[in-house]
Scaffold this motif. Structure first.
Motif, PDB file in Angstrom:
ATOM      1  N   THR A  45      44.496  34.842  36.633  1.00 48.15           N
ATOM      2  CA  THR A  45      44.701  36.228  36.206  1.00 48.15           C
ATOM      3  C   THR A  45      45.742  36.304  35.095  1.00 48.15           C
ATOM      4  O   THR A  45      45.565  37.016  34.098  1.00 48.15           O
ATOM      5  CB  THR A  45      45.125  37.088  37.410  1.00 48.15           C
ATOM      6  OG1 THR A  45      44.099  37.030  38.392  1.00 48.15           O
ATOM      7  CG2 THR A  45      45.346  38.527  37.008  1.00 48.15           C
ATOM      8  N   GLN A  85      40.879  42.158  38.368  1.00 48.21           N
ATOM      9  CA  GLN A  85      40.590  41.603  39.691  1.00 48.21           C
ATOM     10  C   GLN A  85      40.629  42.719  40.728  1.00 48.21           C
ATOM     11  O   GLN A  85      39.777  42.799  41.600  1.00 48.21           O
ATOM     12  CB  GLN A  85      41.634  40.529  40.024  1.00 48.21           C
ATOM     13  CG  GLN A  85      41.441  39.903  41.388  1.00 48.21           C
ATOM     14  CD  GLN A  85      42.314  38.667  41.564  1.00 48.21           C
ATOM     15  OE1 GLN A  85      43.104  38.303  40.698  1.00 48.21           O
ATOM     16  NE2 GLN A  85      42.174  38.016  42.696  1.00 48.21           N
ATOM     17  N   ASP A 159      37.540  39.094  35.904  1.00 41.67           N
ATOM     18  CA  ASP A 159      38.423  38.445  36.867  1.00 41.67           C
ATOM     19  C   ASP A 159      37.878  38.654  38.274  1.00 41.67           C
ATOM     20  O   ASP A 159      37.995  39.741  38.839  1.00 41.67           O
ATOM     21  CB  ASP A 159      39.838  39.020  36.732  1.00 41.67           C
ATOM     22  CG  ASP A 159      40.882  38.095  37.332  1.00 41.67           C
ATOM     23  OD1 ASP A 159      40.494  37.065  37.931  1.00 41.67           O
ATOM     24  OD2 ASP A 159      42.081  38.406  37.207  1.00 41.67           O
ATOM     25  N   GLU A 160      37.264  37.632  38.795  1.00 40.01           N
ATOM     26  CA  GLU A 160      36.623  37.674  40.115  1.00 40.01           C
ATOM     27  C   GLU A 160      35.768  38.923  40.306  1.00 40.01           C
ATOM     28  O   GLU A 160      36.004  39.719  41.204  1.00 40.01           O
ATOM     29  CB  GLU A 160      37.686  37.586  41.220  1.00 40.01           C
ATOM     30  CG  GLU A 160      38.426  36.258  41.145  1.00 40.01           C
ATOM     31  CD  GLU A 160      39.268  35.995  42.378  1.00 40.01           C
ATOM     32  OE1 GLU A 160      38.870  36.450  43.468  1.00 40.01           O
ATOM     33  OE2 GLU A 160      40.301  35.326  42.235  1.00 40.01           O
TER      34      GLU A 160
HETATM   35 MG   LIG Z   1      43.713  36.378  40.122  1.00 35.08          MG
END
Ligand SMILES: [Mg+2]
Ligand SMILES: Nc1ncnc2c1ncn2[C@@H]1O[C@H](COP(=O)(O)OP(=O)(O)OP(=O)(O)O)[C@@H](O)[C@H]1O
Lengths: 304, 375
Positions: A45, A85, A159-160
């Motif tokens: 991140t 995220q 991010d994810e």
């Molecule tokens: Mg992360």
């Protein structure tokens, strides 16, 4: 000459006395889907935030879309879509209002149509009037993706994006990501899922803030040079415990009906197996390593 | 990326307005709080206390003195008790045992009968001016008629005014600020309470909800965010101002001698000061809790040093110096001036420019402390 959507070198970031990212070099050619992997807290991140100008690197630099990551972060923002995220839209606004807000900030012409088309494309049309806070996790992610591609960015930083999303939705998600890449977007996507990593043209693995592996999935598996044995038959559960810590054996994990034994030194492993896995019903077979074997191996390795 | 974009500002404004409108709790609070505060403060201050302890010193025992005492009792404001000596009465007044001391001089009857219109001195403890305001007014209404029945015939229908005077002498607080003086100050206090606290929360709320990260990753400039976020609350601030003004006039009888549009215009500047300050707190604080504490940290001295609680002129020099910087000080003066004295722009200009300077400076600090990164 290959053109790189991301081309940074020596990126470093520390928080207090914690070095979170150090000496990170990363190059992603235009139009590629790049998987960004690494354990929790490995700095994924943080790196993504540095790429889109949300964090200022302590050292290093480079370009995103040909723009300087430090001096031109404002310009970079116009052409990058960043999906955080953590869900970061306004719960008290409806799905449509959230997208509309984003469209206005990017000053997109023909806003109403752009938003309506995107809602349609993401299958969000039925939920357009729903408050974002009332969406289920998977739908929230979908809305977030819709919002960050609304302005047709050249580079997508995800991010994810599929954390907490069910298998079917994940597949749809990836179909969307593939479609966008096909339209020429470069995608950097962080994930903890192996099947997703395998769908990426290139994978990058981060550990302790350092980039330790990068290449195609095949490259990564080949370079790791892991030796894997599958043991099947009666008594593998007892054997697994005894194998752990034996010479040459890095991990021994049961997956369903098979015991997967991973290591680097084939001879030492064979010797250990011969002395420990002596139960008569057990069948031992050497199999090719998979990507997840490599990542578990990397996760176990003390940080370089 | 360009400088200020009006469209992006409108986008933020629209989004913030939607969020504000849907936040029923905050809306309810911003409407209810001023009303509750106004009634609480207003009534506590504007209370019309009766049966105030009152000492009586008489130099003579006569029909007139008894008439006078009876009349005072009948107003309902005074509970009388006799004092034997002036020293005793003074001590009681100083200790707060009595709020008034009535001093009927020797020879009162004789002077009245001779038409000399003697003066009766009534000392009043004015440390709590609101407490004695109504009672003092009642005293002044008395003197014309009290003795009528017992006056000698030639004096009975005389038109030359009352046969005696009661002079109320305020002790300890000669300025005698009245309740009506307090309500205009309340306008400033209440507005700064709500606007400062609410804006102090706006950025921290984005940060805590995680929406800040997303907002920052989009092409939006600090001024656009700031004005877009603040403007809806200016609207809310005005709603409060209207409520307070309406209630002040209708319920508390605050007079309106000056121009309401002028007051509203200046209040806009005052609201801007608070919002810019609140926004600064909002960018400095990491959490909503911290933001709230910062806001309170600013509000308390404002209340103390602005002349709202203690008379400004009675404060030490250093406190007055701080007070002069605070927007609340100026808006209280302005509101009192416009409402009570009918001041126009010329009279209030001296209090307008310090607020303008404050607003500009606070906006500057707010923009300067706004970070476009998460560092
Ligand atoms: Mg992360
Ligand atoms: N603003 C910050 N202040 C202090 N420490 C931070 C900050 N942001 C991140 N960290 C720390 O830096 C490290 C790396 O965090 P980062 O979020 O980049 O990891 P990650 O690879 O994204 O992990 P995950 O897979 O769990 O999302 C963590 O140990 C985290 O605690």
């Amino acid at each position: 000459m290959t053109r790189y959507a991301i081309d940074v070198h020596g990126l470093a970031k520390r928080f207090g006395d914690r070095q979170v990212v150090s000496g990170l070099d990363l190059r992603v050619p235009e139009g590629e889907i790049c998987g960004f992997l690494g354990g929790n807290g490995s700095g994924k991140t943080t790196t993504i935030r540095m790429l889109c100008g949300l964090l200022t690197p302590d050292a290093g630099g480079g370009t995103c879309l040909g723009l300087d990551v430090i001096k031109q972060s404002a310009e970079i923002r116009l052409q990058v879509g960043y999906m955080t995220q953590r869900f970061s839209f306004y719960g008290e606004l409806t799905v449509k209002e959230n997208l509309d807000f984003v469209a206005r900030l990017y000053q997109l012409p023909n806003r109403g149509k752009v938003v309506a088309d995107m809602l349609e494309r993401m299958g969000l049309a039925d939920r357009a009037e729903q408050f974002a806070r009332n969406l289920s996790g998977g739908w929230k992610q979908r809305m977030a993706l819709a919002a960050c591609v609304l302005h047709r960015p050249k580079l997508l930083l995800l991010d994810e994006p599929t954390a907490g999303v069910d298998a079917k939705a994940r597949r749809e998600f990836w179909d969307l990501i593939n479609d966008m890449a096909a339209e020429g977007m470069t995608v950097l996507v962080s994930t903890h899922y192996m099947d997703e990593a395998e769908r990426c043209k290139r994978i990058v693995y981060l550990s302790g803030g350092r980039l330790i592996v990068q290449g195609t999935a095949e490259d990564v598996v080949r370079d790791a040079a892991l030796v894997v044995f599958d043991l099947t038959g009666e008594g593998i559960d007892k054997v697994s415990k005894r194998l752990r810590g034996a010479p040459g054996i890095e991990s021994a994990t049961i997956f369903g009906r098979a015991l997967r034994v991973v290591g680097l030194d084939r001879d030492a492993m064979r010797a250990s197996l011969a002395t420990i896995a002596t139960e008569p019903g057990i069948v031992t077979e050497e199999v090719p390593a998979r990507l997840d074997d490599v990542f578990i191996h990397l996760l176990q390795e003390p940080t370089a | 990326m360009s400088g200020f974009s009006f469209n992006r500002f409108l986008a933020v404004l629209h989004k913030e307005t939607l969020e504000m409108r849907r936040d029923k709790a905050t809306i309810g609070l911003t409407v209810m709080l001023p009303l509750i505060q106004l009634f609480l403060f207003g009534y506590a201050l504007n209370a019309n206390p009766r049966h105030l302890p009152t000492g009586v010193l008489t130099g003579e025992e006569s029909r007139y003195s008894r008439d006078l005492e009876a009349a005072l009792r009948n107003t309902g404001y005074f509970d009388l008790r006799r004092f034997a000596s002036e020293a005793e009465a003074d001590t009681a007044l100083a200790r707060g045992d009595v709020l008034f001391v009535l001093n009927i001089p020797a020879g009162f009857t004789r002077d009245v009968d001779n038409g000399r219109k003697p003066a009766i001195l009534m000392d009043a403890d004015a440390t709590d001016p609101t407490a004695i305001a109504q009672a003092s007014a009642a005293v002044n209404a008395l003197n014309a008629t009290v003795l009528q029945r017992d006056l000698p015939v030639p004096l009975q229908n005389q038109t030359g005014g009352a046969p005696f005077q009661i002079i109320v002498h305020s002790r300890y607080n000669p300025e005698a600020i009245t309740a009506i003086n307090v309500v205009p100050g309340l306008i400033g206090v209440i507005v700064s309470f709500s606007t400062l606290v609410i804006t102090a929360l706006t950025m921290t709320r984005e940060r805590e909800a995680g929406t800040m990260e997303n907002l920052l990753s989009m092409p939006v400039r600090p001024l656009e965010v700031m004005f877009g976020k603040i403007l809806p609350y200016v609207g809310l601030g005005y709603v409060q101002v209207f409520l307070i003004l309406a209630v002040s006039v209708a319920v508390f009888g605050v007079p309106v001698h000056g121009s309401i549009p002028l007051l509203l215009a200046v209040l806009g500047l005052f609201i801007a000061c608070n919002l810019a300050l609140g926004f600064t707190f909002s960018t400095i604080a990491r959490t909503q809790m911290q933001a709230q504490q910062l806001a309170q940290f600013a509000l308390l001295p404002s209340m103390m040093l602005s002349g709202f609680i203690y008379p400004f002129a009675g404060m030490p020099l250093w406190a007055r110096a701080i007070g002069e910087v605070l927007p609340l000080t100026h808006i209280i003066r302005i509101a009192r001036g416009i409402l009570l004295k009918g001041n126009g722009f010329a009279e209030i200009a001296g209090d307008v420019w310090p607020m303008a300077v404050f607003a500009v400076a606070a906006t500057g600090v707010a923009v300067w402390s706004y970070r476009e990164t998460l560092d």
